[in-house]
Design a protein around this motif. Structure first.
Motif, PDB file in Angstrom:
ATOM      1  N   ARG A   1       7.253  -4.915  -5.260  1.00  0.00           N
ATOM      2  CA  ARG A   1       5.025  -4.238  -4.930  1.00  0.00           C
ATOM      3  C   ARG A   1       5.118  -5.972  -4.304  1.00  0.00           C
ATOM      4  O   ARG A   1       4.895  -6.679  -4.768  1.00  0.00           O
ATOM      5  N   THR A   2       4.180  -5.724  -3.262  1.00  0.00           N
ATOM      6  CA  THR A   2       3.633  -6.640  -2.562  1.00  0.00           C
ATOM      7  C   THR A   2       2.594  -7.143  -2.696  1.00  0.00           C
ATOM      8  O   THR A   2       1.036  -6.613  -2.517  1.00  0.00           O
ATOM      9  N   ALA A   3       1.907  -8.454  -2.155  1.00  0.00           N
ATOM     10  CA  ALA A   3       0.385  -8.983  -2.687  1.00  0.00           C
ATOM     11  C   ALA A   3      -0.651  -8.214  -2.247  1.00  0.00           C
ATOM     12  O   ALA A   3      -1.461  -7.575  -2.401  1.00  0.00           O
ATOM     13  N   TRP A   4      -0.417  -8.023  -0.462  1.00  0.00           N
ATOM     14  CA  TRP A   4      -1.620  -7.882  -0.115  1.00  0.00           C
ATOM     15  C   TRP A   4      -1.657  -6.210   0.000  1.00  0.00           C
ATOM     16  O   TRP A   4      -2.290  -4.816   0.223  1.00  0.00           O
ATOM     17  N   ASN A   5       0.362  -5.007  -0.285  1.00  0.00           N
ATOM     18  CA  ASN A   5      -0.185  -3.956  -0.788  1.00  0.00           C
ATOM     19  C   ASN A   5      -0.846  -3.606  -2.309  1.00  0.00           C
ATOM     20  O   ASN A   5      -0.782  -2.402  -2.160  1.00  0.00           O
ATOM     21  N   ILE A   6      -0.917  -3.979  -3.079  1.00  0.00           N
ATOM     22  CA  ILE A   6      -0.739  -4.211  -4.422  1.00  0.00           C
ATOM     23  C   ILE A   6      -2.966  -4.108  -3.907  1.00  0.00           C
ATOM     24  O   ILE A   6      -3.185  -3.449  -4.598  1.00  0.00           O
ATOM     25  N   ALA A   7      -3.313  -5.526  -3.594  1.00  0.00           N
ATOM     26  CA  ALA A   7      -4.691  -5.749  -3.617  1.00  0.00           C
ATOM     27  C   ALA A   7      -5.479  -4.510  -2.661  1.00  0.00           C
ATOM     28  O   ALA A   7      -6.442  -3.987  -3.054  1.00  0.00           O
ATOM     29  N   ALA A   8      -5.056  -3.482  -1.476  1.00  0.00           N
ATOM     30  CA  ALA A   8      -5.304  -2.662  -0.483  1.00  0.00           C
ATOM     31  C   ALA A   8      -4.434  -2.123  -0.608  1.00  0.00           C
ATOM     32  O   ALA A   8      -4.673  -2.078   1.158  1.00  0.00           O
ATOM     33  N   PRO A   9      -3.741  -1.363  -0.971  1.00  0.00           N
ATOM     34  CA  PRO A   9      -2.784  -0.057  -0.301  1.00  0.00           C
ATOM     35  C   PRO A   9      -3.290   0.563   0.526  1.00  0.00           C
ATOM     36  O   PRO A   9      -2.052   1.242   1.763  1.00  0.00           O
ATOM     37  N   SER A  10      -4.584   0.608   0.887  1.00  0.00           N
ATOM     38  CA  SER A  10      -3.918   1.779   2.075  1.00  0.00           C
ATOM     39  C   SER A  10      -4.997   1.160   3.072  1.00  0.00           C
ATOM     40  O   SER A  10      -5.225   1.472   4.123  1.00  0.00           O
ATOM     41  N   GLU A  11      -4.721   0.337   3.412  1.00  0.00           N
ATOM     42  CA  GLU A  11      -5.289  -1.570   4.580  1.00  0.00           C
ATOM     43  C   GLU A  11      -4.059  -1.466   5.021  1.00  0.00           C
ATOM     44  O   GLU A  11      -3.515  -1.853   5.949  1.00  0.00           O
ATOM     45  N   TYR A  12      -2.817  -2.068   3.806  1.00  0.00           N
ATOM     46  CA  TYR A  12      -1.685  -3.070   3.603  1.00  0.00           C
ATOM     47  C   TYR A  12      -0.848  -2.217   3.591  1.00  0.00           C
ATOM     48  O   TYR A  12      -0.255  -2.051   2.595  1.00  0.00           O
ATOM     49  N   GLY A  13       0.260  -1.518   4.619  1.00  0.00           N
ATOM     50  CA  GLY A  13       1.258  -0.604   3.689  1.00  0.00           C
ATOM     51  C   GLY A  13       2.496  -1.532   3.951  1.00  0.00           C
ATOM     52  O   GLY A  13       2.797  -2.778   4.382  1.00  0.00           O
ATOM     53  N   PHE A  14       3.577  -0.548   2.991  1.00  0.00           N
ATOM     54  CA  PHE A  14       4.316  -2.206   2.633  1.00  0.00           C
ATOM     55  C   PHE A  14       5.354  -2.759   4.398  1.00  0.00           C
ATOM     56  O   PHE A  14       5.532  -3.565   4.035  1.00  0.00           O
ATOM     57  N   TYR A  15       5.456  -1.329   5.149  1.00  0.00           N
ATOM     58  CA  TYR A  15       6.402  -1.765   6.026  1.00  0.00           C
ATOM     59  C   TYR A  15       5.894  -2.987   7.284  1.00  0.00           C
ATOM     60  O   TYR A  15       6.006  -3.944   7.182  1.00  0.00           O
ATOM     61  N   SER A  16       4.209  -2.073   7.509  1.00  0.00           N
ATOM     62  CA  SER A  16       3.257  -3.102   8.259  1.00  0.00           C
ATOM     63  C   SER A  16       3.763  -3.435   9.676  1.00  0.00           C
ATOM     64  O   SER A  16       4.093  -4.759  10.046  1.00  0.00           O
ATOM     65  N   ASN A  17       4.299  -2.645  10.307  1.00  0.00           N
ATOM     66  CA  ASN A  17       4.842  -2.843  11.449  1.00  0.00           C
ATOM     67  C   ASN A  17       3.941  -2.584  12.575  1.00  0.00           C
ATOM     68  O   ASN A  17       2.896  -2.688  12.536  1.00  0.00           O
ATOM     69  N   VAL A  18       3.269  -3.604  13.218  1.00  0.00           N
ATOM     70  CA  VAL A  18       2.792  -4.104  14.707  1.00  0.00           C
ATOM     71  C   VAL A  18       3.061  -2.820  15.100  1.00  0.00           C
ATOM     72  O   VAL A  18       4.224  -1.827  15.932  1.00  0.00           O
TER      73      VAL A  18
END
Length: 326
Positions: free
Chosen positions: A258-275
């Motif tokens: 469970r990663t920080a930004w994915n916890i804070a806003a899962p619809s905006e910051y996915g786990f993978y977050s590839n460019v």
């Protein structure tokens, strides 16, 4: 694995272009350095920099041998811009806050605990980490999810060297990075914007990719506090927030962290977050970017490249729906 030249039109580098900070900022010094640097022993330079770093946290030089497979012919971002325009919320949410507030961070003494699904859990001090593998200088593009980018010469070695040392067991599928959360040193920890400590993660095969870097320096010097001293990861094909700073623990897990930004806003910051220029942030496009220090307010932006231009990583995501696994 050999990193091939980029098919998207951005050539990979010439080692002669990768030089210490002062050389980047002076063409005359650059020419002089070429004349001298081509003769100097890279092994001696690396040994001297490690010894200086071990003796005092104020020793600034940290030299790595330029690896031509991981460089760039793009103009590096100036040291000033790279160290004064940062996201490091532990020291404040404004881009200027980290450079202003991070002097309270004490990068020595420092240890990193490695635990979880590994055969050899251990706690390594900074000097041991530095000696784990030969230091390299690599120039990577860094793309922020907010739409800006930089080109930075990092000093470190492939994260896979550390992974190999601790020997993950058959249950290990992910790697989790836990960063320092010290309210006595970090003025931003009172902010409710994120859960603390800051946590990031990668799939184990991503972490083992040669591009994934464990970094101790930039521009031929030790990492400045505001850039994640004394040790961080750099994952250049992902948005910048995936590159965890000031790491104190690395945990190998069987389940996705469970990663920080994915916890804070899962619809905006996915786990993978590839460019990915084809997957927009809900509040802005990701199809273009502004290079810090290069583009004026009204200058034309650059086109964002898939995986930030590092197409070698595409095989990691074969068969995945990258709009679902964003």
């Amino acid at each position: 694995m050999i990193i091939k030249r980029n098919p998207n039109g951005i050539d990979l580098p010439f080692s002669s272009e990768i030089t210490p900070r002062e050389v980047f900022e002076s063409r005359r010094s650059f020419i002089k350095q070429l004349a001298v640097g081509s003769i100097a022993s890279s092994a001696l330079l690396e040994m001297a920099s490690r010894e200086a770093f071990a003796q005092s946290p104020s020793a600034q030089k940290l030299v790595g041998k330029a690896n031509p497979a991981f460089l760039s012919t793009e103009k590096p971002t100036s040291y000033k811009d790279a160290t004064t325009y940062n996201n490091y919320y532990e020291f404040g949410t404004d881009k200027a806050d980290p450079a202003t507030n991070a002097s309270t961070l004490k990068p020595r003494p420092w240890t990193v605990a490695i635990e979880g699904e590994v055969k050899k859990p251990m706690v390594l001090d900074l000097d041991t980490l530095l000696k784990l593998a030969p230091l390299e200088e690599r120039v990577y593009r860094l793309r922020c999810v907010e739409g800006w980018s930089m080109v930075i010469p990092w000093v470190g070695y492939s994260l896979s060297a550390l992974i190999k040392k601790v020997e993950p067991n058959s249950n290990a599928k992910y790697i989790e990075f836990i960063t320092l959360a010290d309210k006595t040193r970090m003025s931003g920890l009172g902010s409710p914007v994120l859960e603390w400590p800051y946590v990031e993660g990668l799939r184990l095969d991503e972490a083992n990719h040669p591009l994934a870097l464990l970094s101790f320096g930039m521009y031929g010097e030790v990492l400045p506090n505001q850039n994640g001293a004394p040790v961080r990861v750099v994952v250049p094909w992902k948005y910048g927030f995936k590159s965890a700073k000031s790491i104190v623990k690395i945990r190998f897990t069987s389940e996705q962290p469970r990663t920080a930004w994915n916890i804070a806003a899962p619809s905006e910051y996915g786990f993978y977050s590839n460019v990915n220029p084809e997957v927009d942030h809900p509040r802005w496009s990701q199809s273009s970017e502004r290079r810090i220090g290069e583009d004026g307010l009204f200058a034309r932006k650059r086109k964002t490249l898939m995986y930030n231009g590092y197409s070698d990583v595409a095989s990691l995501y074969k068969g995945m729906d990258l709009k679902k696994f964003f």
